[in-house]
Design a protein around this motif. Structure first.
Motif, PDB file in Angstrom:
ATOM      1  N   ALA A  56      -4.061  -4.232  10.626  1.00 59.81           N
ATOM      2  CA  ALA A  56      -2.814  -5.007  10.531  1.00 59.81           C
ATOM      3  C   ALA A  56      -2.584  -5.631   9.162  1.00 59.81           C
ATOM      4  CB  ALA A  56      -2.795  -6.082  11.615  1.00 59.81           C
ATOM      5  N   PRO A  57      -3.617  -6.077   8.430  1.00 57.62           N
ATOM      6  CA  PRO A  57      -3.349  -6.695   7.118  1.00 57.62           C
ATOM      7  C   PRO A  57      -3.001  -5.711   6.009  1.00 57.62           C
ATOM      8  CG  PRO A  57      -5.453  -7.448   8.054  1.00 57.62           C
ATOM      9  CD  PRO A  57      -5.024  -6.250   8.823  1.00 57.62           C
ATOM     10  N   VAL A  58      -3.251  -4.400   6.200  1.00 63.08           N
ATOM     11  CA  VAL A  58      -3.159  -3.445   5.093  1.00 63.08           C
ATOM     12  C   VAL A  58      -1.754  -3.348   4.513  1.00 63.08           C
ATOM     13  CG1 VAL A  58      -3.296  -0.974   4.535  1.00 63.08           C
ATOM     14  CG2 VAL A  58      -5.171  -2.090   5.753  1.00 63.08           C
ATOM     15  N   ALA A  59      -0.728  -3.427   5.349  1.00 63.42           N
ATOM     16  CA  ALA A  59       0.648  -3.276   4.861  1.00 63.42           C
ATOM     17  C   ALA A  59       0.983  -4.316   3.800  1.00 63.42           C
ATOM     18  CB  ALA A  59       1.630  -3.381   6.025  1.00 63.42           C
ATOM     19  N   PHE A  60       0.412  -5.501   3.938  1.00 65.65           N
ATOM     20  CA  PHE A  60       0.672  -6.583   2.983  1.00 65.65           C
ATOM     21  C   PHE A  60      -0.539  -6.807   2.077  1.00 65.65           C
ATOM     22  CE2 PHE A  60       3.363  -7.341   6.675  1.00 65.65           C
ATOM     23  CZ  PHE A  60       4.602  -7.555   6.086  1.00 65.65           C
ATOM     24  N   GLY A  61      -1.390  -5.791   1.949  1.00 66.32           N
ATOM     25  CA  GLY A  61      -2.586  -5.909   1.140  1.00 66.32           C
ATOM     26  C   GLY A  61      -2.288  -5.996  -0.343  1.00 66.32           C
ATOM     27  N   ALA A  62      -3.242  -6.580  -1.101  1.00 65.66           N
ATOM     28  CA  ALA A  62      -3.095  -6.767  -2.552  1.00 65.66           C
ATOM     29  C   ALA A  62      -1.725  -7.364  -2.853  1.00 65.66           C
ATOM     30  CB  ALA A  62      -3.290  -5.448  -3.286  1.00 65.66           C
ATOM     31  N   VAL A  63      -1.467  -8.510  -2.211  1.00 63.24           N
ATOM     32  CA  VAL A  63      -0.185  -9.227  -2.282  1.00 63.24           C
ATOM     33  C   VAL A  63       0.994  -8.270  -2.094  1.00 63.24           C
ATOM     34  CG1 VAL A  63      -0.829 -11.345  -3.466  1.00 63.24           C
ATOM     35  CG2 VAL A  63      -0.442  -9.312  -4.823  1.00 63.24           C
TER      36      VAL A  63
END
Length: 560
Positions: free
Chosen positions: A168-175
């Motif tokens: 779930a966090p990958v889409a918004f990863g690396a800001v």
């Protein structure tokens, strides 16, 4: 000068044949990566070369325009994408060099109340999501896997746990650089795409803690900890939804992870985990004693360990929400007209194709992370607690060079992938594929997330998948709309590509290798793959159905 425009039926006057030829660069990339087992940057270089040959020989693009298209894409890959990723990893390194990261790890020992299942969820899901938000590129998997191993979780379970948690966090990863890339390559508003992704990814986020419980302790784990999993998943999902829609989308995961962790801490003070003794016995761990639960951590040390992430939130919030500053920052990014492209690349109607490069040296997440990291390093050097935590601004600045050197091949891969994307876009290759797949009709909306899934599974990067397929998704959406198909918006398909990529990352060779190395299972990547593949497919099917429903009965989730 002679102008040139892309024709989607350039090969033999046939759209189908042109689309088939246009797939050659992508096939070259995947064959080199998976078949030849070449390194990612070598595979990307070969793919760029093939894309230029296809552009020149197949689509009739002048060679100098094809070469300059690659330069234009490479520049965007270098700044802001590579800059953002380097700064994100450097920011994390500042906390490690200071010694404060170890305090953060110990903090989780206190929070979970001795229940390794809850501790593993907090580490892999909440803290791993925070690392994904700031660093990405395998850092969350490598770091959280070793932390979970230290709890007493077996290597295979630890690897599966961190890979599934890192969805779930990958889409918004690396800001949120995957979403920024989708907006840039697809020519659409990144904030709109982020809002739609924010209406998809939280549904995954809610269920992930339950799946982690099941992996860690089977049905008994679900019986004992379902309430805690629900609270953590709901807190993460709700905040992710709100932040992506109404706040600075670059901070979506940062805020969601911090809030969900805070909610978990408060909830655990009132509702203790059940079955702690039982799970410790099943894992062969000694009984938990009050003395063993105590720790030398003080409130001040816990705060100093969490302080860097609070500073990131403040700096990003100010830069994105203070109107005078937002307006001024926009003036600091000069637009550079690309030679040749600016004068000669036109549409079929004769209008110039936008090819200017915005030099965002200040107004980008990478620079904001640099400022945040320097502030953190300065504060750590001042509040050094009798020399126990040794870091100076000089040490922090030196580490930038070390990170750049370590990231050199990854940076080259990113630059080449963006070069590939721009050559394919400007020459008409991507548009040809997009027009052809649009002939599938409404069913394409159902299948659209699979492109992101495949792209991320192969490249190991949601950013790269968006660079490869964003223009294709936009073209397909435009042609479906022209055919009278309602509800298939370009922004929806860009979001579908991003969210589809989220669940492809757990089966990418890069992620599997990192997880295997972290848990001392080198050479056994296939075992991990067999365990996580079914979950990846289940998630993908769920996303495909969700995207299809968002084109009709759930269309309100797209109207942002």
């Amino acid at each position: 000068m002679n102008t040139w425009f892309a024709q989607t039926d350039a090969v033999g006057g046939s759209l189908g044949l042109s689309a088939l030829v246009a797939t050659l660069p992508l096939l070259a990339f995947f064959i080199m990566l998976l078949g030849v087992k070449a390194r990612a940057h070598i595979s990307a270089i070969v793919a760029v070369a093939v894309s230029i040959l296809v552009a020149v020989l197949g689509f009739g693009m002048p060679w100098d325009l094809a070469a300059m298209s690659a330069v234009r894409g490479g520049l965007y890959g270098l700044l802001p994408i590579v800059w953002v990723i380097v700064m994100a990893i450097w920011f994390y390194q500042v906390t490690v060099l200071s010694g404060r990261f170890e305090d953060l790890r110990r903090t989780f020992d206190l929070i979970g109340g001795g229940d390794l299942r809850i501790q593993a969820i907090l580490i892999a899901f909440c803290f791993g999501g925070l690392l994904e938000a700031l660093a990405g590129f395998g850092a969350p998997v490598a770091i959280t896997a070793t932390m979970i191993l230290a709890l007493g979780v077996k290597p295979l379970k630890a690897a599966i746990t961190v890979l599934i948690a890192n969805t779930a966090p990958v889409a918004f990863g690396a800001v949120a650089i995957p979403i920024t890339t989708a907006g840039e390559v697809g020519g659409k508003d990144a904030e709109t795409i982020a809002a739609i992704v924010g209406h998809q990814a939280p549904l995954l986020a809610f269920f992930v803690p339950f799946i982690l419980l099941f992996i860690l302790d089977g049905v008994q784990g679900l019986k004992d900890g379902w309430l805690h999993a629900g609270v953590i998943g709901a807190a993460f999902g709700i905040v992710q939804w709100f932040t992506a829609t109404y706040f600075a989308y670059q901070l979506t995961d940062v805020i969601a992870c911090i809030v969900s962790m805070g909610v978990a801490v408060v909830f655990l003070r009132f509702v203790k985990p059940r079955g702690v003794a039982g799970v410790r016995e099943r894992y062969g761990l000694p009984p938990l004693s009050e003395e063993g639960a105590k720790h030398e951590l003080t409130a001040g040390r816990v705060w100093m360990a969490m302080m860097p992430y609070a500073i990131v939130v403040v700096i990003f919030g100010v830069a994105n929400l203070l109107p005078p500053l937002v307006a001024w920052l926009k003036t600091t990014s000069p637009s550079i007209a690309m030679p040749l492209l600016q004068d000669r690349l036109v549409t079929a109607a004769g209008d110039p194709v936008s090819s200017t490069y915005s030099f965002t040296w200040l107004n980008n997440p990478g620079t904001f992370l640099l400022i945040s990291g320097l502030v953190v390093a300065a504060l750590y050097s001042i509040f050094n607690e009798n020399g126990n935590y040794k870091i100076s601004l000089g040490d922090a600045v030196k580490e930038i060079g070390a990170v750049m050197y370590r990231m050199r091949w990854s940076a080259l891969t990113i630059v080449c992938v963006l070069a590939l994307a721009y050559v394919m876009n400007y020459s008409g290759q991507t548009v040809a594929i997009g027009e052809w797949v649009a002939s599938l009709g409404t069913i394409y909306a159902l299948l659209s997330p699979t492109l992101g899934w495949v792209g991320t599974a192969v490249t190991g990067s949601d950013t790269s998948a968006n660079a490869l397929f964003s223009k294709l998704q936009v073209t397909a959406a435009d042609h479906l709309t022209a055919q009278g198909v309602e509800g298939v918006h370009p922004e929806l398909l860009l979001a579908a590509n991003t969210t589809g990529g989220v669940v492809g990352k757990m089966i990418s060779p890069q992620s599997l290798a990192i997880a295997a190395t972290a848990v001392d299972m080198e050479g056994k990547e296939s075992e991990i793959m067999k365990a996580v593949l079914p979950w990846s497919i289940v998630f993908l099917v769920a996303i495909c159905l969700l995207v299809f429903l968002q084109t009709n009965v759930l269309s309100f989730m797209v109207n942002v």
